[in-house]
Design a protein around this motif. Structure first.
Motif, short mmCIF file in Angstrom:
data_model
loop_
_atom_site.label_atom_id
_atom_site.label_comp_id
_atom_site.label_asym_id
_atom_site.label_seq_id
_atom_site.Cartn_x
_atom_site.Cartn_y
_atom_site.Cartn_z
N ARG A 1 -2.13 3.23 -29.70
CA ARG A 1 -2.91 2.10 -29.19
C ARG A 1 -3.79 2.55 -28.03
O ARG A 1 -3.37 3.30 -27.16
CB ARG A 1 -1.97 0.99 -28.74
CG ARG A 1 -2.68 -0.29 -28.28
CD ARG A 1 -1.66 -1.33 -27.88
NE ARG A 1 -0.84 -0.83 -26.78
CZ ARG A 1 0.25 -1.47 -26.34
NH1 ARG A 1 0.65 -2.59 -26.92
NH2 ARG A 1 0.94 -0.97 -25.34
N SER A 2 -5.04 2.08 -28.02
CA SER A 2 -5.97 2.44 -26.95
C SER A 2 -5.75 1.56 -25.73
O SER A 2 -5.20 0.47 -25.81
CB SER A 2 -7.41 2.31 -27.43
OG SER A 2 -7.71 0.96 -27.72
N ARG A 3 -6.19 2.07 -24.60
CA ARG A 3 -6.15 1.30 -23.36
C ARG A 3 -7.37 1.69 -22.53
O ARG A 3 -7.98 2.75 -22.77
CB ARG A 3 -4.86 1.59 -22.59
CG ARG A 3 -4.60 3.05 -22.31
CD ARG A 3 -3.18 3.26 -21.83
NE ARG A 3 -2.89 4.66 -21.54
CZ ARG A 3 -1.66 5.13 -21.38
NH1 ARG A 3 -0.63 4.32 -21.49
NH2 ARG A 3 -1.47 6.39 -21.11
N PRO A 4 -7.76 0.88 -21.57
CA PRO A 4 -8.97 1.20 -20.79
C PRO A 4 -8.88 2.58 -20.16
O PRO A 4 -7.84 2.96 -19.62
CB PRO A 4 -9.00 0.10 -19.73
CG PRO A 4 -8.26 -1.04 -20.35
CD PRO A 4 -7.18 -0.40 -21.17
N CYS A 5 -9.95 3.33 -20.25
CA CYS A 5 -9.99 4.66 -19.63
C CYS A 5 -11.44 4.98 -19.29
O CYS A 5 -12.37 4.39 -19.83
CB CYS A 5 -9.41 5.73 -20.54
SG CYS A 5 -10.31 5.94 -22.08
N LYS A 6 -11.63 5.95 -18.41
CA LYS A 6 -12.97 6.32 -17.98
C LYS A 6 -13.22 7.79 -18.28
O LYS A 6 -12.33 8.63 -18.09
CB LYS A 6 -13.13 6.11 -16.47
CG LYS A 6 -12.99 4.67 -16.00
CD LYS A 6 -13.10 4.60 -14.49
CE LYS A 6 -12.94 3.17 -13.99
NZ LYS A 6 -13.01 3.11 -12.50
N PRO A 7 -14.40 8.12 -18.74
CA PRO A 7 -14.74 9.54 -18.88
C PRO A 7 -14.87 10.17 -17.50
O PRO A 7 -15.20 9.50 -16.52
CB PRO A 7 -16.09 9.51 -19.61
CG PRO A 7 -16.69 8.19 -19.24
CD PRO A 7 -15.53 7.24 -19.11
N THR A 8 -14.59 11.45 -17.42
CA THR A 8 -14.73 12.16 -16.15
C THR A 8 -16.21 12.36 -15.83
O THR A 8 -17.08 12.26 -16.71
CB THR A 8 -14.05 13.52 -16.21
OG1 THR A 8 -14.74 14.35 -17.17
CG2 THR A 8 -12.58 13.39 -16.63
N ASP A 9 -16.50 12.70 -14.56
CA ASP A 9 -17.89 12.98 -14.18
C ASP A 9 -18.45 14.13 -15.00
O ASP A 9 -19.61 14.10 -15.43
CB ASP A 9 -17.96 13.32 -12.69
CG ASP A 9 -17.80 12.09 -11.80
OD1 ASP A 9 -17.55 10.99 -12.33
OD2 ASP A 9 -17.89 12.24 -10.56
N ALA A 10 -17.61 15.16 -15.22
CA ALA A 10 -18.08 16.32 -15.98
C ALA A 10 -18.45 15.92 -17.41
O ALA A 10 -19.44 16.42 -17.98
CB ALA A 10 -17.01 17.41 -15.99
N GLN A 11 -17.69 15.00 -17.99
CA GLN A 11 -17.99 14.56 -19.34
C GLN A 11 -19.29 13.76 -19.39
O GLN A 11 -20.09 13.90 -20.32
CB GLN A 11 -16.82 13.74 -19.87
CG GLN A 11 -15.59 14.59 -20.17
CD GLN A 11 -14.34 13.76 -20.41
OE1 GLN A 11 -14.25 12.62 -19.97
NE2 GLN A 11 -13.37 14.33 -21.10
N VAL A 12 -19.51 12.92 -18.39
CA VAL A 12 -20.75 12.13 -18.35
C VAL A 12 -21.95 13.06 -18.18
O VAL A 12 -22.97 12.92 -18.88
CB VAL A 12 -20.69 11.08 -17.22
CG1 VAL A 12 -22.03 10.35 -17.11
CG2 VAL A 12 -19.56 10.08 -17.47
N LEU A 13 -21.84 14.01 -17.26
CA LEU A 13 -22.93 14.96 -17.07
C LEU A 13 -23.15 15.80 -18.33
O LEU A 13 -24.28 16.20 -18.63
CB LEU A 13 -22.64 15.87 -15.87
CG LEU A 13 -22.64 15.18 -14.51
CD1 LEU A 13 -22.11 16.11 -13.43
CD2 LEU A 13 -24.03 14.70 -14.14
N GLY A 14 -22.07 16.03 -19.07
CA GLY A 14 -22.19 16.78 -20.32
C GLY A 14 -23.05 16.06 -21.35
O GLY A 14 -23.67 16.70 -22.20
N LEU A 15 -23.09 14.73 -21.28
CA LEU A 15 -23.95 13.98 -22.19
C LEU A 15 -25.42 14.30 -21.95
O LEU A 15 -26.21 14.42 -22.89
CB LEU A 15 -23.70 12.48 -22.02
CG LEU A 15 -22.31 11.99 -22.43
CD1 LEU A 15 -22.14 10.52 -22.04
CD2 LEU A 15 -22.08 12.17 -23.92
#
Length: 352
Positions: A85-99
């Motif tokens: 089951r999923s739950r709220p989570c946030k991508p890391t800064d490194a992952q966002v910059l990776g986009l």
């Protein structure tokens, strides 16, 4: 607990929303679902182009068919189907910059379709060098067909990341583009809004890019005007305040290299007694010469003429060469280095 294996060649990994909807029980024996391991997620992310993290799901899955379940991750392995089951989570800064790194890599291919693939359904693009509001894939491709031949590659100078909701993140700031077509650079502001898709992949929902509204060259020239205005106050403290904390001054009429605020102020205490006022002149069209060495770093070099008060009260003019190296602090350029020297061939004399 049974050893958890994750073989992409035989394992079926899908979101519950796209899982087999037959409802058929796919268990063998009564084994419990294994813990969701980092290796399993890493393999899933690699296969799907996502970057789920273990904190996005319950660690222990529920056995049974995932066909009717939503809002989670279904893994079929070793003959059983497990739903996490999923739950709220946030991508890391490194992952966002990776986009943005991935978007930049798409630019480098020169393929407008690959760049357009980085944008989600219904995405909006307000581009840097086009007035047109782009809302369809065809319009996105049309823009990048025009933009990509310039060979753009962007580097983020400053950024801020904001998590607006689960599955919605915004990246905004300033980036500098270098264009391989002519070697030029341009700095712009950006805001990307990314949304997580049903398959877990993050795509651009809105991208707004705009050139810097202030004229940076004029700001550098204004910095000299502010320095000259400070001279007119005859207040050495005000003049010294226009130099950065670690500035270096190689002054016109002193042999001493000044590299502390106190030494810079000391020089102007004596220099201001001459009531100096400078004017940047224009010899053979070479002055002023403003160049940007990096975002927020500029050099202004050329010649100026100072009117100075002599000991007998008369006034005379002296021409000198100057180099100001500026660095931007907030919205203001401060002097990092100031080198001023009398013209060597004429000893600074001005023919009037």
């Amino acid at each position: 607990m049974a050893r958890f294996t994750f073989a992409l060649a035989v394992a079926l990994l899908v979101f519950a929303s796209s899982a087999n909807a037959t409802g058929r029980e796919l268990l063998q024996g009564s084994r419990d679902c294994p813990a969701l391991t980092p290796g399993a997620l890493a393999a899933y992310n690699k296969a799907k182009g996502t970057f789920f993290d273990s904190n996005c799901f319950d660690q222990l899955g529920a056995k049974g068919s995932c066909g009717s379940k939503t809002g989670g991750l279904c893994i079929f392995s070793n003959g059983q189907s497990c739903f996490y089951r999923s739950r709220p989570c946030k991508p890391t800064d490194a992952q966002v910059l990776g986009l943005v790194d991935a978007w930049n890599a798409a630019l480098k291919t020169g393929d407008s379709n690959k760049v357009a693939d980085m944008y989600g359904p219904g995405a909006v693009l307000l581009p840097t060098v086009s007035n047109q509001y782009r809302t369809t894939r065809a319009e996105l491709i049309d823009y990048f067909d025009m933009f990509l031949p310039k060979g753009p590659q962007g580097v983020i100078d400053k950024y801020e990341i904001r998590h607006l909701a689960d599955g919605v993140v915004q990246l905004l700031g300033i980036y500098t583009f270098t264009f391989s077509s002519d070697g030029s650079q341009a700095q712009a502001r950006f805001s990307y809004t990314f949304t997580r898709q049903a398959n877990g992949k993050w795509l651009i929902a809105e991208h707004h890019s705009s050139v810097m509204p202030e004229n940076e060259t004029q700001l550098v020239l204004d910095a000299f005007a502010q320095w000259n205005a400070a001279l007119a106050t005859l207040n050495a403290t005000r003049v010294a305040a226009l130099y950065a904390p670690g500035a270096v001054l190689l002054p016109t009429v002193s042999d001493k290299v000044r590299n502390t605020p106190a030494e810079i102020r000391d020089y102007f205490v004596s220099f201001l007694a001459k009531e100096p006022q400078g004017v940047i002149d224009n010899i053979d069209g070479t002055s002023p010469n403003v160049r940007f060495l990096a975002p927020g770093v500029a050099i202004n070099s050329g010649t100026y003429v100072f009117t100075l008060k002599n000991d007998d009260g008369t006034r005379s003019k002296v021409r000198a060469r100057y180099t100001y190296a500026y660095k931007k602090y907030g919205s203001k350029y401060l002097i990092e280095e100031h080198h001023s020297s009398v013209m060597p061939e004429t000893a600074g004399k001005v023919n009037e």
